[in-house]
Design a protein around this motif. Sequence first.
Motif, PDB file in Angstrom:
ATOM      1  N   GLY A 142      13.248  -1.694  -3.285  1.00  0.00           N
ATOM      2  CA  GLY A 142      14.294  -0.839  -2.742  1.00  0.00           C
ATOM      3  C   GLY A 142      13.784   0.045  -1.632  1.00  0.00           C
ATOM      4  N   GLY A 143      14.720   0.604  -0.898  1.00  0.00           N
ATOM      5  CA  GLY A 143      14.369   1.581   0.099  1.00  0.00           C
ATOM      6  C   GLY A 143      14.234   1.041   1.504  1.00  0.00           C
ATOM      7  N   LEU A 144      13.752   1.915   2.376  1.00  0.00           N
ATOM      8  CA  LEU A 144      13.787   1.724   3.817  1.00  0.00           C
ATOM      9  C   LEU A 144      12.427   2.027   4.423  1.00  0.00           C
ATOM     10  CD1 LEU A 144      15.491   1.479   6.508  1.00  0.00           C
ATOM     11  CD2 LEU A 144      15.885   3.949   6.279  1.00  0.00           C
ATOM     12  N   LYS A 198       0.830  -1.207   0.000  1.00  0.00           N
ATOM     13  CA  LYS A 198       0.000   0.000   0.000  1.00  0.00           C
ATOM     14  C   LYS A 198       0.865   1.257   0.000  1.00  0.00           C
ATOM     15  CE  LYS A 198      -3.928  -1.921   2.606  1.00  0.00           C
ATOM     16  NZ  LYS A 198      -4.598  -1.905   3.925  1.00  0.00           N
ATOM     17  N   ILE A 199       1.899   1.255   0.824  1.00  0.00           N
ATOM     18  CA  ILE A 199       2.757   2.431   0.967  1.00  0.00           C
ATOM     19  C   ILE A 199       3.527   2.703  -0.322  1.00  0.00           C
ATOM     20  CG2 ILE A 199       4.793   3.333   2.171  1.00  0.00           C
ATOM     21  CD1 ILE A 199       3.711   1.718   4.662  1.00  0.00           C
ATOM     22  N   THR A 200       4.116   1.654  -0.896  1.00  0.00           N
ATOM     23  CA  THR A 200       4.894   1.865  -2.123  1.00  0.00           C
ATOM     24  C   THR A 200       3.983   2.221  -3.298  1.00  0.00           C
ATOM     25  OG1 THR A 200       4.893  -0.540  -2.497  1.00  0.00           O
ATOM     26  CG2 THR A 200       6.813   0.401  -1.408  1.00  0.00           C
ATOM     27  N   ALA A 201       2.771   1.664  -3.342  1.00  0.00           N
ATOM     28  CA  ALA A 201       1.833   2.000  -4.423  1.00  0.00           C
ATOM     29  C   ALA A 201       1.416   3.459  -4.353  1.00  0.00           C
ATOM     30  CB  ALA A 201       0.606   1.099  -4.354  1.00  0.00           C
ATOM     31  N   ALA A 202       1.255   3.985  -3.124  1.00  0.00           N
ATOM     32  CA  ALA A 202       0.776   5.356  -2.945  1.00  0.00           C
ATOM     33  C   ALA A 202       1.893   6.386  -2.991  1.00  0.00           C
ATOM     34  CB  ALA A 202       0.039   5.473  -1.608  1.00  0.00           C
ATOM     35  N   TYR A 204       8.721   5.978   4.647  1.00  0.00           N
ATOM     36  CA  TYR A 204       9.336   5.165   3.602  1.00  0.00           C
ATOM     37  C   TYR A 204      10.290   6.049   2.816  1.00  0.00           C
ATOM     38  CZ  TYR A 204       9.937   2.605  -0.799  1.00  0.00           C
ATOM     39  OH  TYR A 204      10.473   1.972  -1.896  1.00  0.00           O
ATOM     40  N   LYS A 205      11.540   5.605   2.697  1.00  0.00           N
ATOM     41  CA  LYS A 205      12.564   6.333   1.960  1.00  0.00           C
ATOM     42  C   LYS A 205      13.188   5.409   0.913  1.00  0.00           C
ATOM     43  CE  LYS A 205      12.199   9.959   4.687  1.00  0.00           C
ATOM     44  NZ  LYS A 205      11.730  11.278   4.212  1.00  0.00           N
ATOM     45  N   TYR A 213       7.835   6.866  -6.151  1.00  0.00           N
ATOM     46  CA  TYR A 213       8.203   5.480  -6.421  1.00  0.00           C
ATOM     47  C   TYR A 213       6.997   4.583  -6.691  1.00  0.00           C
ATOM     48  CZ  TYR A 213      12.834   6.944  -5.087  1.00  0.00           C
ATOM     49  OH  TYR A 213      14.033   7.597  -5.052  1.00  0.00           O
ATOM     50  N   GLY A 214       5.790   5.158  -6.678  1.00  0.00           N
ATOM     51  CA  GLY A 214       4.622   4.389  -7.068  1.00  0.00           C
ATOM     52  C   GLY A 214       4.716   3.883  -8.497  1.00  0.00           C
ATOM     53  N   SER A 215       5.448   4.588  -9.335  1.00  0.00           N
ATOM     54  CA  SER A 215       5.627   4.157 -10.727  1.00  0.00           C
ATOM     55  C   SER A 215       6.506   2.917 -10.821  1.00  0.00           C
ATOM     56  CB  SER A 215       6.249   5.285 -11.552  1.00  0.00           C
ATOM     57  OG  SER A 215       7.542   5.616 -11.061  1.00  0.00           O
ATOM     58  N   LEU A 216       7.223   2.596  -9.739  1.00  0.00           N
ATOM     59  CA  LEU A 216       8.069   1.403  -9.697  1.00  0.00           C
ATOM     60  C   LEU A 216       7.482   0.358  -8.758  1.00  0.00           C
ATOM     61  CD1 LEU A 216      11.649   2.981  -9.614  1.00  0.00           C
ATOM     62  CD2 LEU A 216      10.357   2.138 -11.576  1.00  0.00           C
TER      63      LEU A 216
END
Length: 727
Positions: free
Chosen positions: A581-583, A527-531, A599-600, A535-538
Amino acid sequence: MKSKITLFLLLSVFFTKAILAENNTPIKNKKTTTYASDITFASDFYVVNENDNTVDIILNLNSPSDGITSVDVVVSSYGTATNGQQFTFANQTVTFTLNASSETITIPITNDNAYTGDTYFVLTLSNAVNGSIVGTSETTIYILEDETNAPANTTALDINFIASYLVDPSGSAEIVAHDPTTQRLFVMNSTASKIEILDFSNPNAITSIQSVDLATYGIGGTSIAFKNGLVAATVQGANYGNGKVIFMDTNGTIGATVDAGVLPDMVTFTPDGTKVIIANEGEPNDDYTIDPEGSITIVDVTAGLNNIQQSDVTHLTFNAFDSQLATLRANNVRIFGVNATVSKDLEPEYITVAADGNTAWVSLQENNAIATIDLVNNQITQITPLGFKDHMLPGNELDTSDQFGEIFLGNWPVKGMYMPDAIANYTVNGTTYLVTANEGDSRDYNGLSEEKRISSGSYVLDPTVFPNATFLKNSKNIGRLTVTNATGDTDNDGDFDEIHVFGTRSFSIWNTATGQLVYDSGSDFEKITAADPLYGSLFNASNDNNNFKNRSDNKGPEPEGITIAEINGATYAFITLERTGGLMTYDISNPMSPTFISYKNSRDTSGIGGDLGPEGIIYITPENSPINKGLVIMANEVSATLSLYEITNDVLSTPNFAENTNAFFVYPNPSTNGIVHFNTTVSVSLYDMTGKKLIEKENTQNLEMNYPKGIYFIKTKDGVAQKVVVE
């Protein structure tokens, strides 16, 4: 005259029939199926946003209707959208109007303010009249939720990316360790079989000091750790022989080497620095004709760098559990290798040690279990299965297809195996908890491969449990999902009653006393990466491409590394995502109710670059940091880089050095010869006047004071402090 009457009658009949035919009036002895047609849905799926309010479903005929062609349209019994809540549809008969080649059904979609996740329902065709159902007889309507329900970034920790450092353009960077005294980083460059020693005194201008070649000790380095001036690194042995543990000082001078088990995969120190513990994974060869035992190596390092010997090594196996094979399998510990025994099949992955140094826990990733080690008696005491995560439950949604262009975070009838890679531990109110990064990992060898796609013809779903097997096997649904064929056939009849997938796309917290799960982050990571606005494009892209949803069919973002830190009175977990990727950062002060912080990410979005494939992660406290701020460092395997993040509100503050001379004293004071002694054995830390920690030492009666002239403070673990003057 007679002939004229006959002609008149014949003409009357002809024109009457013509008029009746034109008005579509049935004629005696005339067949009524003149215009029989093929009936089909125009598409096998529709995607609609919840706030679109309606969706139009089109039914097609292959020839115009004669006005009596009809078909029943009904809602299938399977689906996750509830009729009357997410949509409204009454089963109905659709009659095609005269000369029509299509009909449209408009279905209301409910736009509410509640988050229910992405859902779907299925319509089917049946009971055709004056036509045949041909082609697409079933269509799926996917409803995309317009409430994101993704936790929002907060400023509880102000984490900022500050730099990326390329360790080796032709190598890798998998594990990183830090020495606060020399401000050096030690990076395991596995691809090149080297240890890279870096000057970290200025995080914005890291420089290489030297590379230590490990090639003479084995066929590749695997892990590295640091404590109290001692560096420990592990190296894999050739031809499935024992690996090595290499000890060196901060300059890279090797002082001792000892044997470990087969394929040492992770090394760590006990908190007091007296022992080194190694997880020996013991993976098989590709043909599965060699399957070494997984094991744990414990090395007593109190003799010091140059004096550690093989006699200081204790080797723990799982042989005592071989007789428990049937019980462990019944409890869902995954033991399924070729001619497997427990001791051969268990594969230790990662170790965490309790603060008191008496207990360690080891993740058995491929086995979906945790082993407990008694470090007082050097004994493996328990194997705890982790069980399954039900992705049909609300909050456990996941995106399952790399061939469906939309992000669809829905509930599906699959169960995730936690299968953690990195683990950590912390204690709250006397109870110790494990924190796990639930990556998932399969066995995929020539001699044994458990990986299957649900769509595979050899992966047969039980027809009673899964009457909608054909629907599930569709590539838009879960047909592309990578699953195991080693488990899931619960009644041993040759088909699968449960669908088991690798990993859970989450992190979890477990009570070590009971083995019970107390928290799981559910679908947060996706949910977090999609939003994410950048980075939602990835979303679910892999670490070597920028392909949208590339890993949705296999473990998603793939949580890999984890570390825990106490900052400003709260406890935080930092979790790396190997693929996306990311933290991810969470406040885990309350183990039952963690909260998302931020999220970074520092990979590129325009091309394949930046920091890719994070593995190891460490936290550096402000007192140990070269910039007096807390730092998080990730080692990125694919890009061979280090990612550096600073925590701007995690800053050095001068501790309270209230002196107590009654129980603890230091001599000589002032110090003139570079060493001070204590009146009792203590564990101490040395600080300068700014409050910056310079060094710590466990269970000692002296401390070297080779520092510039000035005032320093020596503080015990009990909080007793003494001021020391160096002249």
